[in-house]
Motif scaffolding. Structure first.
Motif, PDB file in Angstrom:
ATOM      1  N   LEU A 270      -2.609   6.038   1.730  1.00 49.50           N
ATOM      2  CA  LEU A 270      -1.471   5.896   0.820  1.00 49.50           C
ATOM      3  C   LEU A 270      -0.315   5.187   1.519  1.00 49.50           C
ATOM      4  O   LEU A 270       0.394   4.375   0.912  1.00 49.50           O
ATOM      5  CB  LEU A 270      -1.032   7.263   0.312  1.00 49.50           C
ATOM      6  N   VAL A 271      -0.119   5.480   2.807  1.00 47.98           N
ATOM      7  CA  VAL A 271       0.880   4.756   3.589  1.00 47.98           C
ATOM      8  C   VAL A 271       0.483   3.286   3.697  1.00 47.98           C
ATOM      9  O   VAL A 271       1.323   2.383   3.591  1.00 47.98           O
ATOM     10  CB  VAL A 271       1.027   5.376   4.983  1.00 47.98           C
ATOM     11  N   GLY A 272      -0.800   3.048   3.872  1.00 51.30           N
ATOM     12  CA  GLY A 272      -1.286   1.674   3.959  1.00 51.30           C
ATOM     13  C   GLY A 272      -1.018   0.878   2.695  1.00 51.30           C
ATOM     14  O   GLY A 272      -0.667  -0.312   2.757  1.00 51.30           O
ATOM     15  N   HIS A 273      -1.157   1.506   1.522  1.00 46.78           N
ATOM     16  CA  HIS A 273      -0.883   0.801   0.264  1.00 46.78           C
ATOM     17  C   HIS A 273       0.596   0.442   0.163  1.00 46.78           C
ATOM     18  O   HIS A 273       0.952  -0.644  -0.318  1.00 46.78           O
ATOM     19  CB  HIS A 273      -1.293   1.663  -0.921  1.00 46.78           C
ATOM     20  N   LEU A 274       1.463   1.343   0.612  1.00 50.52           N
ATOM     21  CA  LEU A 274       2.896   1.043   0.605  1.00 50.52           C
ATOM     22  C   LEU A 274       3.191  -0.146   1.514  1.00 50.52           C
ATOM     23  O   LEU A 274       3.888  -1.101   1.113  1.00 50.52           O
ATOM     24  CB  LEU A 274       3.688   2.258   1.088  1.00 50.52           C
ATOM     25  N   VAL A 275       2.662  -0.113   2.720  1.00 52.68           N
ATOM     26  CA  VAL A 275       2.983  -1.145   3.699  1.00 52.68           C
ATOM     27  C   VAL A 275       2.435  -2.503   3.276  1.00 52.68           C
ATOM     28  O   VAL A 275       3.066  -3.541   3.501  1.00 52.68           O
ATOM     29  CB  VAL A 275       2.462  -0.727   5.093  1.00 52.68           C
ATOM     30  N   GLY A 276       1.275  -2.516   2.627  1.00 50.98           N
ATOM     31  CA  GLY A 276       0.769  -3.775   2.101  1.00 50.98           C
ATOM     32  C   GLY A 276       1.708  -4.367   1.067  1.00 50.98           C
ATOM     33  O   GLY A 276       1.883  -5.589   0.977  1.00 50.98           O
ATOM     34  N   ALA A 277       2.358  -3.512   0.290  1.00 50.69           N
ATOM     35  CA  ALA A 277       3.246  -3.964  -0.777  1.00 50.69           C
ATOM     36  C   ALA A 277       4.611  -4.408  -0.266  1.00 50.69           C
ATOM     37  O   ALA A 277       5.334  -5.109  -0.974  1.00 50.69           O
ATOM     38  CB  ALA A 277       3.422  -2.863  -1.818  1.00 50.69           C
ATOM     39  N   ILE A 278       4.998  -4.010   0.970  1.00 46.23           N
ATOM     40  CA  ILE A 278       6.282  -4.444   1.515  1.00 46.23           C
ATOM     41  C   ILE A 278       6.102  -5.502   2.593  1.00 46.23           C
ATOM     42  O   ILE A 278       7.046  -5.831   3.318  1.00 46.23           O
ATOM     43  CB  ILE A 278       7.102  -3.250   2.064  1.00 46.23           C
ATOM     44  N   ASN A 279       4.911  -6.056   2.697  1.00 43.88           N
ATOM     45  CA  ASN A 279       4.660  -7.171   3.602  1.00 43.88           C
ATOM     46  C   ASN A 279       5.448  -8.380   3.107  1.00 43.88           C
ATOM     47  O   ASN A 279       5.392  -8.744   1.937  1.00 43.88           O
ATOM     48  CB  ASN A 279       3.158  -7.473   3.635  1.00 43.88           C
ATOM     49  N   GLY A 280       6.193  -9.003   4.010  1.00 44.86           N
ATOM     50  CA  GLY A 280       7.050 -10.103   3.613  1.00 44.86           C
ATOM     51  C   GLY A 280       6.319 -11.248   2.933  1.00 44.86           C
ATOM     52  O   GLY A 280       6.883 -11.922   2.063  1.00 44.86           O
ATOM     53  N   ALA A 281       5.061 -11.478   3.320  1.00 51.44           N
ATOM     54  CA  ALA A 281       4.310 -12.552   2.679  1.00 51.44           C
ATOM     55  C   ALA A 281       4.093 -12.260   1.192  1.00 51.44           C
ATOM     56  O   ALA A 281       4.200 -13.152   0.340  1.00 51.44           O
ATOM     57  CB  ALA A 281       2.971 -12.740   3.383  1.00 51.44           C
ATOM     58  N   SER A 282       3.796 -11.002   0.854  1.00 50.74           N
ATOM     59  CA  SER A 282       3.621 -10.623  -0.548  1.00 50.74           C
ATOM     60  C   SER A 282       4.945 -10.712  -1.312  1.00 50.74           C
ATOM     61  O   SER A 282       4.985 -11.112  -2.474  1.00 50.74           O
ATOM     62  CB  SER A 282       3.059  -9.205  -0.651  1.00 50.74           C
ATOM     63  N   ILE A 283       6.019 -10.331  -0.658  1.00 54.77           N
ATOM     64  CA  ILE A 283       7.327 -10.390  -1.305  1.00 54.77           C
ATOM     65  C   ILE A 283       7.715 -11.845  -1.562  1.00 54.77           C
ATOM     66  O   ILE A 283       8.201 -12.198  -2.650  1.00 54.77           O
ATOM     67  CB  ILE A 283       8.395  -9.698  -0.439  1.00 54.77           C
TER      68      ILE A 283
END
Length: 472
Positions: A270-283
């Motif tokens: 669940l922490v991993g899903h959060l961190v994937g979503a706040i990756n600057g490339a995705s943003i």
């Protein structure tokens, strides 16, 4: 070049090397450092406005056993180098595994020629020299003892024997033991020169219970930078066996909406899903469901999620990122609030921000953002207290598949575990699906007090309210 910072490895580690380890040369990165330096200098002579070079060392050995016999034993060893050059706002990356130093000029010339015809990218560039690491704290990343193949065999066989000794285990799914050394040298034309090495050790065992179509499988493993921090092989095997037996004769459940509790082994996802979503490339690409959530409250009060690249003996610890930027401990969630994106220099420029020191790269790629040692801080309740008021619920011990949509935040994963009745684990359950939305899951998340640092991403037991359980 000026302002050079440099570290090969801690003198305290080097002094502890056995004669065999010292003679192997595996702990000496001086030749790789010199090669990276020459690559950068050759790139500047060939016409690059700026350049950086990485050299990566990888050494691994491992054995696999089944039924007391070695099935496979392997060893790999290699060094690779990569060169990134910039001509104006154009960038190119080339790599090679020929580390003898021949053809340096030709490699650099080819990279510069590629950069001159590459499309312009106004965000590329090396890190601001003011952000570069100048100090290298001792993180205790390197175990000076290299285990022999015989020792790895012993560890694997001991783990398997312990698993098979558990009553109810019908056969072994195999056991393994491994060790390795990995490291990186980074040299930039702006004056940074740094390196690190880290060791690794691991033991795993898979046990099978039941017979025929009623067989159930489970596993356990331990990993650490230092062999002394590993769980014992016997405890790994016993835990794998106990877990497999506990899963015997699983039941199906009806589709329902219930509290779901994730054990630590799977809670980190669940922490991993959060961190994937706040990756600057995705943003920057606007492909994250959290793209508009910076500074907003996503979790309950008291929830903190920390990325700590400076934790001693951390599995992903290092003193600088792949652009030479100094790294630091960072709470990405603080009191439930999203505080930052994870940024490298390029994504930071695109978003009008400053890098957070999260650049990662291989020899054949440009830097991109990524995390280090992540953990969700523990709560106050024990795991037993966390489930004590659940009349009907689900305790997850294993997750299957990756049905998480990072663009929308929709969550759906296959799972197995145990049914909760009146605050107790009642019986094993398999072939169910957990579904919800990550924002709702984050808001209702409650952590227990059993946080341990065993993985790259760590979390205590977590309870989440009102998830849909897809059963029969």
């Amino acid at each position: 070049m000026s302002g050079i910072s440099f570290v090969i490895s801690s003198p305290s580690v080097v002094s502890k090397l056995s004669p065999e380890a010292a003679a192997s040369g595996l702990f000496d990165q001086s030749a790789l450092s010199a090669l990276a330096q020459r690559l950068v200098e050759a790139a500047r002579r060939a016409g690059a406005d700026a350049a950086d070079a990485v050299a990566v060392r990888g050494v691994s050995q491992g054995v696999e056993v089944r039924d007391g016999h070695v099935e496979e034993s392997e060893r790999s060893e290699g060094d690779d180098v990569g060169l990134r050059v910039l001509v104006g706002r154009r960038q190119a990356v080339v790599s090679t595994n020929d580390t003898r130093g021949d053809g340096i000029a030709r490699l650099a010339e080819r990279a510069v020629a590629m950069a001159r015809v590459a499309p312009e990218d106004k965000y590329v560039g090396l890190a601001d020299p003011a952000l570069l690491a100048r100090d290298f704290p001792e993180l205790d990343l390197l175990d000076p003892d290299i285990p022999t193949t015989a020792e790895l065999e012993r560890r694997a066989q001991e783990a398997e024997a312990a698993g098979l000794a558990v009553t109810g285990v019908s056969k072994s799914g195999g056991a393994s033991a491994s060790s390795g050394i990995g490291g990186m040298v980074l040299v930039t034309s702006t004056g940074f020169h740094g390196s690190y090495l880290r060791s690794s050790h691991g033991i795993s065992m898979t046990a099978i219970s039941g017979e025929g179509t009623a067989m159930e499988r489970d596993y356990d493993y331990t990993s650490a930078l230092h062999a002394s921090d590993l769980a014992s092989p016997a405890s790994v095997g016993a835990k794998a066996g106990e877990r497999a037996v506990a899963r015997t004769n699983p039941r199906k459940v009806e589709t329902c909406k219930v509290p779901v509790v994730f054990e630590p082994r799977v809670a980190g996802s669940l922490v991993g899903h959060l961190v994937g979503a706040i990756n600057g490339a995705s943003i920057a690409r606007k492909t994250s469901f959290l793209k508009d959530k910076l500074g907003q409250k996503l979790f309950a009060d008291g929830i903190r999620i920390v990325d700590d690249p400076l934790r001693a003996r951390g599995l992903r610890s290092q003193a600088f990122d792949a652009e030479g930027v100094k790294v630091k401990r960072l709470a990405v969630i603080d009191e439930g609030v999203l505080t930052t994106w994870l940024l490298d220099c390029a994504t930071a420029r695109e978003l009008g921000m400053t890098t957070t020191g999260h650049a990662h790269r291989g020899v054949s790629s440009a830097p991109s953002p990524g995390a280090y040692n992540l953990h969700l801080e523990a709560g106050t309740a024990t795991p037993k207290e966390l489930i004590s008021d659940i009349g009907q619920g689900f305790f997850v011990t294993d997750l299957i598949g990756s049905g998480v949509n990072g663009v929308t935040g929709d969550y759906s994963r296959g799972a197995s575990g145990f049914w909760i009745e009146n605050g107790e684990l009642a019986y094993p359950v398999s072939e169910v699906t957990i579904a919800g939305h990550l924002l709702d899951m984050f808001r209702s998340l409650t952590p227990a007090n059993d946080l341990e640092f065993r993985y790259g991403v760590n979390a205590p037991t977590l309870r989440i309210e009102g998830l849909t359980l897809g059963g029969r």
